[in-house]
Design a protein around this motif. Structure first.
Motif, PDB file in Angstrom:
ATOM      1  N   ALA A 115      28.672  20.607  38.688  1.00  0.00           N
ATOM      2  CA  ALA A 115      27.720  21.722  38.747  1.00  0.00           C
ATOM      3  C   ALA A 115      27.413  22.262  37.351  1.00  0.00           C
ATOM      4  CB  ALA A 115      28.264  22.824  39.648  1.00  0.00           C
ATOM      5  N   ALA A 116      28.440  22.412  36.535  1.00  0.00           N
ATOM      6  CA  ALA A 116      28.221  22.910  35.169  1.00  0.00           C
ATOM      7  C   ALA A 116      27.382  21.927  34.356  1.00  0.00           C
ATOM      8  CB  ALA A 116      29.566  23.154  34.483  1.00  0.00           C
ATOM      9  N   THR A 117      27.642  20.639  34.528  1.00  0.00           N
ATOM     10  CA  THR A 117      26.839  19.625  33.834  1.00  0.00           C
ATOM     11  C   THR A 117      25.384  19.674  34.294  1.00  0.00           C
ATOM     12  OG1 THR A 117      28.784  18.203  33.651  1.00  0.00           O
ATOM     13  CG2 THR A 117      26.638  17.156  33.365  1.00  0.00           C
ATOM     14  N   GLY A 118      25.185  19.829  35.588  1.00  0.00           N
ATOM     15  CA  GLY A 118      23.824  19.920  36.122  1.00  0.00           C
ATOM     16  C   GLY A 118      23.085  21.149  35.637  1.00  0.00           C
ATOM     17  N   ILE A 119      23.786  22.274  35.594  1.00  0.00           N
ATOM     18  CA  ILE A 119      23.149  23.502  35.113  1.00  0.00           C
ATOM     19  C   ILE A 119      22.781  23.368  33.638  1.00  0.00           C
ATOM     20  CG2 ILE A 119      23.575  25.947  34.625  1.00  0.00           C
ATOM     21  CD1 ILE A 119      25.234  25.967  37.244  1.00  0.00           C
ATOM     22  N   GLY A 120      23.682  22.810  32.855  1.00  0.00           N
ATOM     23  CA  GLY A 120      23.395  22.586  31.438  1.00  0.00           C
ATOM     24  C   GLY A 120      22.224  21.644  31.244  1.00  0.00           C
ATOM     25  N   THR A 121      22.180  20.583  32.027  1.00  0.00           N
ATOM     26  CA  THR A 121      21.066  19.635  31.953  1.00  0.00           C
ATOM     27  C   THR A 121      19.757  20.310  32.346  1.00  0.00           C
ATOM     28  OG1 THR A 121      22.581  17.836  32.498  1.00  0.00           O
ATOM     29  CG2 THR A 121      20.239  17.386  32.746  1.00  0.00           C
ATOM     30  N   GLY A 122      19.808  21.170  33.351  1.00  0.00           N
ATOM     31  CA  GLY A 122      18.602  21.904  33.757  1.00  0.00           C
ATOM     32  C   GLY A 122      18.085  22.804  32.661  1.00  0.00           C
ATOM     33  N   PHE A 123      18.993  23.488  31.960  1.00  0.00           N
ATOM     34  CA  PHE A 123      18.560  24.347  30.855  1.00  0.00           C
ATOM     35  C   PHE A 123      17.984  23.531  29.697  1.00  0.00           C
ATOM     36  CE2 PHE A 123      21.263  27.821  32.627  1.00  0.00           C
ATOM     37  CZ  PHE A 123      20.241  28.750  32.738  1.00  0.00           C
ATOM     38  N   VAL A 124      18.560  22.368  29.432  1.00  0.00           N
ATOM     39  CA  VAL A 124      18.000  21.490  28.393  1.00  0.00           C
ATOM     40  C   VAL A 124      16.597  21.051  28.797  1.00  0.00           C
ATOM     41  CG1 VAL A 124      18.239  19.220  27.317  1.00  0.00           C
ATOM     42  CG2 VAL A 124      20.218  20.719  27.478  1.00  0.00           C
ATOM     43  N   GLY A 125      16.425  20.671  30.063  1.00  0.00           N
ATOM     44  CA  GLY A 125      15.101  20.285  30.555  1.00  0.00           C
ATOM     45  C   GLY A 125      14.097  21.409  30.449  1.00  0.00           C
ATOM     46  N   MET A 126      14.537  22.637  30.749  1.00  0.00           N
ATOM     47  CA  MET A 126      13.653  23.789  30.616  1.00  0.00           C
ATOM     48  C   MET A 126      13.228  23.993  29.168  1.00  0.00           C
ATOM     49  SD  MET A 126      14.550  27.114  33.001  1.00  0.00           S
ATOM     50  CE  MET A 126      15.659  27.729  31.818  1.00  0.00           C
ATOM     51  N   GLY A 127      14.197  23.873  28.261  1.00  0.00           N
ATOM     52  CA  GLY A 127      13.872  24.021  26.839  1.00  0.00           C
ATOM     53  C   GLY A 127      12.891  22.969  26.362  1.00  0.00           C
ATOM     54  N   ILE A 128      13.114  21.730  26.752  1.00  0.00           N
ATOM     55  CA  ILE A 128      12.195  20.645  26.376  1.00  0.00           C
ATOM     56  C   ILE A 128      10.814  20.905  26.960  1.00  0.00           C
ATOM     57  CG2 ILE A 128      11.707  18.187  26.728  1.00  0.00           C
ATOM     58  CD1 ILE A 128      14.737  17.712  26.503  1.00  0.00           C
ATOM     59  N   HIS A 129      10.765  21.376  28.192  1.00  0.00           N
ATOM     60  CA  HIS A 129       9.477  21.662  28.820  1.00  0.00           C
ATOM     61  C   HIS A 129       8.729  22.761  28.070  1.00  0.00           C
ATOM     62  CE1 HIS A 129       6.438  22.215  31.841  1.00  0.00           C
ATOM     63  NE2 HIS A 129       6.784  23.490  31.992  1.00  0.00           N
ATOM     64  N   PHE A 130       9.414  23.844  27.723  1.00  0.00           N
ATOM     65  CA  PHE A 130       8.745  24.926  26.999  1.00  0.00           C
ATOM     66  C   PHE A 130       8.248  24.473  25.628  1.00  0.00           C
ATOM     67  CE2 PHE A 130      11.269  28.181  29.597  1.00  0.00           C
ATOM     68  CZ  PHE A 130      10.241  28.283  30.529  1.00  0.00           C
ATOM     69  N   VAL A 131       9.054  23.679  24.930  1.00  0.00           N
ATOM     70  CA  VAL A 131       8.638  23.191  23.616  1.00  0.00           C
ATOM     71  C   VAL A 131       7.418  22.285  23.751  1.00  0.00           C
ATOM     72  CG1 VAL A 131       9.317  21.674  21.714  1.00  0.00           C
ATOM     73  CG2 VAL A 131      10.877  23.448  22.505  1.00  0.00           C
ATOM     74  N   ASN A 132       7.444  21.362  24.719  1.00  0.00           N
ATOM     75  CA  ASN A 132       6.322  20.423  24.885  1.00  0.00           C
ATOM     76  C   ASN A 132       5.060  21.106  25.401  1.00  0.00           C
ATOM     77  OD1 ASN A 132       7.735  18.228  23.970  1.00  0.00           O
ATOM     78  ND2 ASN A 132       8.332  17.553  26.005  1.00  0.00           N
ATOM     79  N   MET A 133       5.200  22.160  26.190  1.00  0.00           N
ATOM     80  CA  MET A 133       4.014  22.818  26.736  1.00  0.00           C
ATOM     81  C   MET A 133       3.313  23.729  25.722  1.00  0.00           C
ATOM     82  SD  MET A 133       3.359  21.751  29.722  1.00  0.00           S
ATOM     83  CE  MET A 133       2.182  22.926  30.305  1.00  0.00           C
ATOM     84  N   PHE A 134       4.097  24.362  24.859  1.00  0.00           N
ATOM     85  CA  PHE A 134       3.502  25.372  23.978  1.00  0.00           C
ATOM     86  C   PHE A 134       3.364  24.897  22.534  1.00  0.00           C
ATOM     87  CE2 PHE A 134       5.489  27.830  27.450  1.00  0.00           C
ATOM     88  CZ  PHE A 134       4.303  28.264  28.021  1.00  0.00           C
ATOM     89  N   ARG A 135       3.692  23.637  22.275  1.00  0.00           N
ATOM     90  CA  ARG A 135       3.512  23.080  20.932  1.00  0.00           C
ATOM     91  C   ARG A 135       2.093  22.532  20.838  1.00  0.00           C
ATOM     92  NH1 ARG A 135       7.012  18.047  19.292  1.00  0.00           N
ATOM     93  NH2 ARG A 135       6.569  17.793  21.460  1.00  0.00           N
ATOM     94  N   LYS A 136       1.512  22.651  19.677  1.00  0.00           N
ATOM     95  CA  LYS A 136       0.132  22.157  19.494  1.00  0.00           C
ATOM     96  C   LYS A 136       0.094  20.713  19.167  1.00  0.00           C
ATOM     97  CE  LYS A 136      -1.787  26.501  18.319  1.00  0.00           C
ATOM     98  NZ  LYS A 136      -2.936  27.151  17.902  1.00  0.00           N
TER      99      LYS A 136
END
Length: 120
Positions: free
Chosen positions: A99-120
């Protein structure tokens, strides 16, 4: 067999198992918890079937790099949910690690998503 029913049944079954695990932990009747989880998953699968063509169209028009974070987040969610089920039914320590690994992976995915969506 493009629209196979097997993945849909698998989703509903896993949701019912997850509902039963919540019932076991919270001292509810596991049958009602499993049925409720299965019903909610069946409704979600039905809504997903209705929106299937729009989702495929959106996925085909979106660059793959913008979807990378979302895919990593979904994998993290699946690992975290399986960790919860493992913790309830087999081994609490192994389930906690999953569960901890999954939660950490989810937060990494969220960070990657925010960077890719809001980068020019």
């Amino acid at each position: 067999m493009k629209n196979s029913i097997i993945p849909r049944i698998l989703i509903i079954s896993v949701a019912a198992l997850f509902g039963a695990s919540i019932g076991k932990v919270a001292d509810f009747d596991q049958r009602y918890s499993a049925a409720f989880g299965g019903i909610i998953a069946a409704i979600a699968v039905g809504i997903g079937a209705l929106l299937n063509t729009k989702t495929k169209e959106l996925e085909n028009t979106t660059p793959p790099k913008k979807l990378l974070g979302l895919r990593i987040g979904v994998i993290g969610f699946c690992v975290a949910a399986s960790g919860c089920i493992v913790a309830v039914y087999t081994s609490q320590s192994a389930g906690f690690i999953l569960a901890a690994t999954g939660i950490g992976t989810g937060f990494v995915g969220m960070g990657i998503h925010f960077v890719n969506m809001f980068r020019k």
